[in-house]
Design a protein around this motif. Structure first.
Motif, PDB file in Angstrom:
ATOM      1  N   TYR A   1       1.539  -7.872  23.221  1.00  0.00           N
ATOM      2  CA  TYR A   1       0.693  -7.261  22.188  1.00  0.00           C
ATOM      3  C   TYR A   1      -0.055  -8.355  21.458  1.00  0.00           C
ATOM      4  O   TYR A   1       0.521  -9.341  21.024  1.00  0.00           O
ATOM      5  N   LEU A   2      -1.349  -8.174  21.299  1.00  0.00           N
ATOM      6  CA  LEU A   2      -2.203  -9.155  20.659  1.00  0.00           C
ATOM      7  C   LEU A   2      -2.592  -8.634  19.280  1.00  0.00           C
ATOM      8  O   LEU A   2      -3.246  -7.599  19.169  1.00  0.00           O
ATOM      9  N   TYR A   3      -2.185  -9.350  18.256  1.00  0.00           N
ATOM     10  CA  TYR A   3      -2.410  -8.933  16.868  1.00  0.00           C
ATOM     11  C   TYR A   3      -3.532  -9.736  16.239  1.00  0.00           C
ATOM     12  O   TYR A   3      -3.696 -10.918  16.523  1.00  0.00           O
ATOM     13  N   GLU A   4      -4.251  -9.068  15.328  1.00  0.00           N
ATOM     14  CA  GLU A   4      -5.206  -9.776  14.487  1.00  0.00           C
ATOM     15  C   GLU A   4      -5.228  -9.113  13.114  1.00  0.00           C
ATOM     16  O   GLU A   4      -5.230  -7.889  13.004  1.00  0.00           O
ATOM     17  N   VAL A   5      -5.225  -9.949  12.090  1.00  0.00           N
ATOM     18  CA  VAL A   5      -5.364  -9.496  10.709  1.00  0.00           C
ATOM     19  C   VAL A   5      -6.592 -10.219  10.157  1.00  0.00           C
ATOM     20  O   VAL A   5      -6.628 -11.444  10.137  1.00  0.00           O
ATOM     21  N   ALA A   6      -7.586  -9.456   9.758  1.00  0.00           N
ATOM     22  CA  ALA A   6      -8.811 -10.038   9.214  1.00  0.00           C
ATOM     23  C   ALA A   6      -9.010  -9.512   7.799  1.00  0.00           C
ATOM     24  O   ALA A   6      -8.511  -8.436   7.441  1.00  0.00           O
ATOM     25  N   LYS A   7      -9.744 -10.289   7.006  1.00  0.00           N
ATOM     26  CA  LYS A   7     -10.050  -9.826   5.651  1.00  0.00           C
ATOM     27  C   LYS A   7     -11.455 -10.246   5.268  1.00  0.00           C
ATOM     28  O   LYS A   7     -11.904 -11.344   5.572  1.00  0.00           O
ATOM     29  N   ASP A   8     -12.127  -9.307   4.620  1.00  0.00           N
ATOM     30  CA  ASP A   8     -13.472  -9.537   4.090  1.00  0.00           C
ATOM     31  C   ASP A   8     -13.404  -9.432   2.578  1.00  0.00           C
ATOM     32  O   ASP A   8     -12.701  -8.568   2.035  1.00  0.00           O
ATOM     33  N   SER A   9     -14.158 -10.270   1.903  1.00  0.00           N
ATOM     34  CA  SER A   9     -14.188 -10.266   0.445  1.00  0.00           C
ATOM     35  C   SER A   9     -14.929  -9.035  -0.070  1.00  0.00           C
ATOM     36  O   SER A   9     -15.937  -8.614   0.494  1.00  0.00           O
ATOM     37  N   THR A  10     -14.389  -8.459  -1.149  1.00  0.00           N
ATOM     38  CA  THR A  10     -15.045  -7.358  -1.855  1.00  0.00           C
ATOM     39  C   THR A  10     -15.195  -7.780  -3.306  1.00  0.00           C
ATOM     40  O   THR A  10     -14.775  -8.869  -3.694  1.00  0.00           O
ATOM     41  N   GLN A  11     -15.736  -6.914  -4.116  1.00  0.00           N
ATOM     42  CA  GLN A  11     -15.937  -7.246  -5.532  1.00  0.00           C
ATOM     43  C   GLN A  11     -14.603  -7.474  -6.257  1.00  0.00           C
ATOM     44  O   GLN A  11     -14.504  -8.357  -7.101  1.00  0.00           O
TER      45      GLN A  11
ATOM     46  N   ALA B   1       1.032  -0.180  20.850  1.00  0.00           N
ATOM     47  CA  ALA B   1       0.119  -1.046  20.096  1.00  0.00           C
ATOM     48  C   ALA B   1      -0.324  -0.363  18.807  1.00  0.00           C
ATOM     49  O   ALA B   1      -0.389  -0.996  17.746  1.00  0.00           O
ATOM     50  N   ALA B   2      -0.609   0.939  18.872  1.00  0.00           N
ATOM     51  CA  ALA B   2      -0.995   1.687  17.667  1.00  0.00           C
ATOM     52  C   ALA B   2       0.158   1.715  16.669  1.00  0.00           C
ATOM     53  O   ALA B   2      -0.045   1.548  15.461  1.00  0.00           O
ATOM     54  N   LEU B   3       1.373   1.906  17.161  1.00  0.00           N
ATOM     55  CA  LEU B   3       2.552   1.899  16.289  1.00  0.00           C
ATOM     56  C   LEU B   3       2.756   0.516  15.677  1.00  0.00           C
ATOM     57  O   LEU B   3       3.031   0.387  14.482  1.00  0.00           O
ATOM     58  N   ASN B   4       2.594  -0.532  16.473  1.00  0.00           N
ATOM     59  CA  ASN B   4       2.734  -1.902  15.971  1.00  0.00           C
ATOM     60  C   ASN B   4       1.694  -2.218  14.897  1.00  0.00           C
ATOM     61  O   ASN B   4       2.003  -2.862  13.892  1.00  0.00           O
ATOM     62  N   ALA B   5       0.448  -1.768  15.101  1.00  0.00           N
ATOM     63  CA  ALA B   5      -0.607  -2.030  14.114  1.00  0.00           C
ATOM     64  C   ALA B   5      -0.291  -1.348  12.785  1.00  0.00           C
ATOM     65  O   ALA B   5      -0.425  -1.949  11.717  1.00  0.00           O
ATOM     66  N   GLY B   6       0.156  -0.097  12.843  1.00  0.00           N
ATOM     67  CA  GLY B   6       0.528   0.605  11.615  1.00  0.00           C
ATOM     68  C   GLY B   6       1.726  -0.033  10.930  1.00  0.00           C
ATOM     69  O   GLY B   6       1.779  -0.134   9.700  1.00  0.00           O
ATOM     70  N   ASN B   7       2.682  -0.477  11.727  1.00  0.00           N
ATOM     71  CA  ASN B   7       3.878  -1.134  11.189  1.00  0.00           C
ATOM     72  C   ASN B   7       3.485  -2.432  10.475  1.00  0.00           C
ATOM     73  O   ASN B   7       3.937  -2.703   9.362  1.00  0.00           O
ATOM     74  N   LEU B   8       2.617  -3.224  11.102  1.00  0.00           N
ATOM     75  CA  LEU B   8       2.149  -4.468  10.482  1.00  0.00           C
ATOM     76  C   LEU B   8       1.328  -4.181   9.228  1.00  0.00           C
ATOM     77  O   LEU B   8       1.506  -4.835   8.199  1.00  0.00           O
ATOM     78  N   ALA B   9       0.451  -3.188   9.285  1.00  0.00           N
ATOM     79  CA  ALA B   9      -0.374  -2.856   8.110  1.00  0.00           C
ATOM     80  C   ALA B   9       0.515  -2.455   6.934  1.00  0.00           C
ATOM     81  O   ALA B   9       0.295  -2.884   5.797  1.00  0.00           O
ATOM     82  N   ARG B  10       1.529  -1.647   7.193  1.00  0.00           N
ATOM     83  CA  ARG B  10       2.442  -1.230   6.126  1.00  0.00           C
ATOM     84  C   ARG B  10       3.217  -2.428   5.587  1.00  0.00           C
ATOM     85  O   ARG B  10       3.435  -2.557   4.387  1.00  0.00           O
ATOM     86  N   PHE B  11       3.614  -3.338   6.486  1.00  0.00           N
ATOM     87  CA  PHE B  11       4.334  -4.538   6.060  1.00  0.00           C
ATOM     88  C   PHE B  11       3.455  -5.403   5.165  1.00  0.00           C
ATOM     89  O   PHE B  11       3.901  -5.906   4.135  1.00  0.00           O
ATOM     90  N   ILE B  12       2.193  -5.560   5.528  1.00  0.00           N
ATOM     91  CA  ILE B  12       1.284  -6.376   4.720  1.00  0.00           C
ATOM     92  C   ILE B  12       1.098  -5.755   3.343  1.00  0.00           C
ATOM     93  O   ILE B  12       1.195  -6.445   2.328  1.00  0.00           O
TER      94      ILE B  12
END
Length: 174
Positions: free
Chosen positions: A119-129, A149-160
Motif C-alpha cells: 500500500y502506497l500512502y501519501e499525506v499532503a497539506k495545502d495552506s488555508t487562511q 486501500a480505502a480502509l487504510n486511507a480512512g484509518n490514517l485520516a482518522r489517526f491524523i
C-alpha cells in the motif's frame, strides 16, 4: 426453619448454575465466531443483533473524510502523527522506515517508500487562511486491494485528525 429454607435456596441455586453452565458449554461449541448473537442463537429466534465493535469501527473508518481542515495550532501534532504512521505502520522493515518528504509550490507532502509495501500512502497539506487542508491517499501496490486501500486511507485520516488508529483493521502486506 430459616436454615432449611436457606439450604433449599442454595441447592436450587447450585442446580440452576450447573444447568446453565452445561447449556452454555454446548452453545459455545456451535458459535461460529464467538459473538454474543451466535452464543444465544439470536437468528434462531428472529432477533436482530447490532453490528460488532469491529464492524462499527470499519463503518466509521470508511465514512471518515480523507480530506479535512486543520487549524494552525493543531497542525504540528497532526503532521507528526502522519509521519509516525508512515514510519511505523506501512510495512517497511524497522531498519529501513524511510518517509519521503516533498514540497511542490506551497504543498507539503509525506509519502511512504513505494518499494516497501503493498500500500502506497501519501499525506499532503495545502495552506488555508486558518490552517491547512489535509489530503490522505492510499493506493494499492503489488499484492494490495483497492478495498483495503480505502480502509487504510480512512484509518490514517482518522489517526491524523483524532489520534485514533484501529490496528485490527490495518493491513501491512509486504
Amino acid at each position: 426453619m430459616m436454615r432449611n429454607v436457606a439450604i433449599r435456596h442454595a441447592v436450587i441455586f447450585a442446580a440452576v448454575v450447573a444447568s446453565v453452565g452445561c447449556g452454555s458449554s454446548s452453545l459455545r461449541g456451535s458459535a461460529r465466531n464467538g459473538s454474543i448473537a451466535d452464543v444465544v442463537r439470536a437468528s434462531d429466534y428472529g432477533l436482530e443483533v447490532e453490528a460488532t465493535t469491529q464492524d462499527q469501527a470499519r463503518e466509521e473508518i470508511l465514512t471518515t473524510p480523507t480530506s479535512f481542515d486543520i487549524q494552525f495550532d493543531q497542525d504540528e501534532h497532526c503532521w507528526e502523527r502522519a509521519r509516525f504512521f508512515l514510519e511505523n505502520y506501512t510495512g517497511a522493515p524497522a531498519t529501513h522506515s524511510s518517509v519521503v518528504t516533498r514540497v511542490v509550490g506551497v504543498r507539503w507532502s509525506l509519502a511512504s517508500n513505494p518499494a516497501e509495501s503493498a500500500y502506497l500512502y501519501e499525506v499532503a497539506k495545502d495552506s488555508t487562511q486558518d490552517g491547512y487542508t489535509y489530503y490522505v491517499t492510499c493506493q494499492p501496490g503489488q499484492g494490495g486491494s483497492s478495498d483495503q486501500a480505502a480502509l487504510n486511507a480512512g484509518n490514517l485520516a482518522r489517526f491524523i485528525r483524532e489520534g485514533k488508529l484501529e490496528m485490527s483493521l490495518l493491513r501491512e502486506s509486504r
